[in-house]
Design a protein around this motif. Sequence first.
Motif, short mmCIF file in Angstrom:
data_model
loop_
_atom_site.label_atom_id
_atom_site.label_comp_id
_atom_site.label_asym_id
_atom_site.label_seq_id
_atom_site.Cartn_x
_atom_site.Cartn_y
_atom_site.Cartn_z
N ARG A 92 0.71 -1.72 0.00
CA ARG A 92 0.25 -0.29 -0.05
C ARG A 92 0.84 1.32 0.14
O ARG A 92 1.85 1.42 0.92
CB ARG A 92 -1.07 0.05 1.42
CG ARG A 92 -2.02 0.92 1.36
CD ARG A 92 -2.76 0.74 2.13
NE ARG A 92 -3.94 0.41 2.48
CZ ARG A 92 -3.90 -1.31 3.39
NH1 ARG A 92 -2.69 -1.05 3.85
NH2 ARG A 92 -4.94 -1.30 2.91
N LEU A 100 -5.02 -2.41 -1.82
CA LEU A 100 -3.62 -3.26 -2.09
C LEU A 100 -3.02 -3.59 -3.19
O LEU A 100 -4.27 -4.06 -3.56
CB LEU A 100 -3.33 -4.39 -0.62
CG LEU A 100 -3.41 -4.47 0.77
CD1 LEU A 100 -3.21 -5.65 1.07
CD2 LEU A 100 -2.40 -3.37 0.86
N ILE A 101 -2.01 -3.61 -3.80
CA ILE A 101 -1.98 -3.91 -4.91
C ILE A 101 -1.33 -5.68 -4.62
O ILE A 101 0.58 -5.11 -3.71
CB ILE A 101 -0.69 -3.17 -5.79
CG1 ILE A 101 -1.63 -1.84 -5.64
CG2 ILE A 101 -0.72 -3.54 -6.66
CD1 ILE A 101 -2.94 -1.53 -6.36
N PHE A 102 -0.92 -6.14 -5.48
CA PHE A 102 -0.89 -7.54 -5.14
C PHE A 102 0.04 -7.78 -6.26
O PHE A 102 0.55 -7.78 -7.11
CB PHE A 102 -1.61 -8.84 -5.34
CG PHE A 102 -2.86 -8.64 -3.71
CD1 PHE A 102 -3.24 -7.92 -3.87
CD2 PHE A 102 -2.23 -9.29 -3.63
CE1 PHE A 102 -4.65 -8.43 -2.38
CE2 PHE A 102 -2.83 -10.13 -1.70
CZ PHE A 102 -3.47 -9.14 -1.94
#
Lengths: 112, 113
Positions: A92, A100-102
């Motif tokens: 983040r 959230l970016i995975f």
Amino acid sequence: GQQVMQIPQYQHVQEGEDFTTYCNSSTTLSNIQWYKQRPGGHPVFLIQLVKSGEVKKQKRLTFQFGEAKKNSSLHITATQTTDVGTYFCAGRVNQAGTALIFGKGTTLSVSS
Amino acid sequence: EADIYQTPRYLVIGTGKKITLECSQTMGHDKMYWYQQDPGMELHLIHYSYGVNSTEKGDLSSESTVSRIRTEHFPLTLESARPSHTSQYLCASSEPGLSRGYTFGSGTRLTVV
């Protein structure tokens, strides 16, 4: 946009060997989380790192957050067949809280 | 114990059909999310919500829509399904604050034929 890169994409080990996956962000992260997804399952939260240089341990798992808060790693000591799955890091960017970016995940297979 | 439910678990539908994927959580979480994940691949954020009447689009361009009329319910609708929509759809929620991880549902595996 923000990217979270994760390597390797796949890793096969013999049971008892160690395993490490690395996560790198193009921007400074406010925090980073790690998830495990078993084959056919859904991601399960493992841990969150917030502080620069932070190190946390969960039994055979060691998580690190880099000094610049742009990279992280997960290390598993003496892998077991139960460690099989895909490990995702997720970052983040700021405290205001975008989602959230995975990362793309590292799929671990373990042979006995 | 995780209390986030997705239905249906599996769905096979024809092209052009309208479908709604259900997601409900009993934890009182304000924040909810939809991710799309192809088998063995990364998760792509398609929609999120920070509370009732709040919805935002994620990074992945999507032809879906969401609504958040009640805290516990965050359905995803595809107005006209296409084969390119074939994927797994994961719903998640999280508590307020940044110290909590996401709780994911078991997912809906959608196949459009």
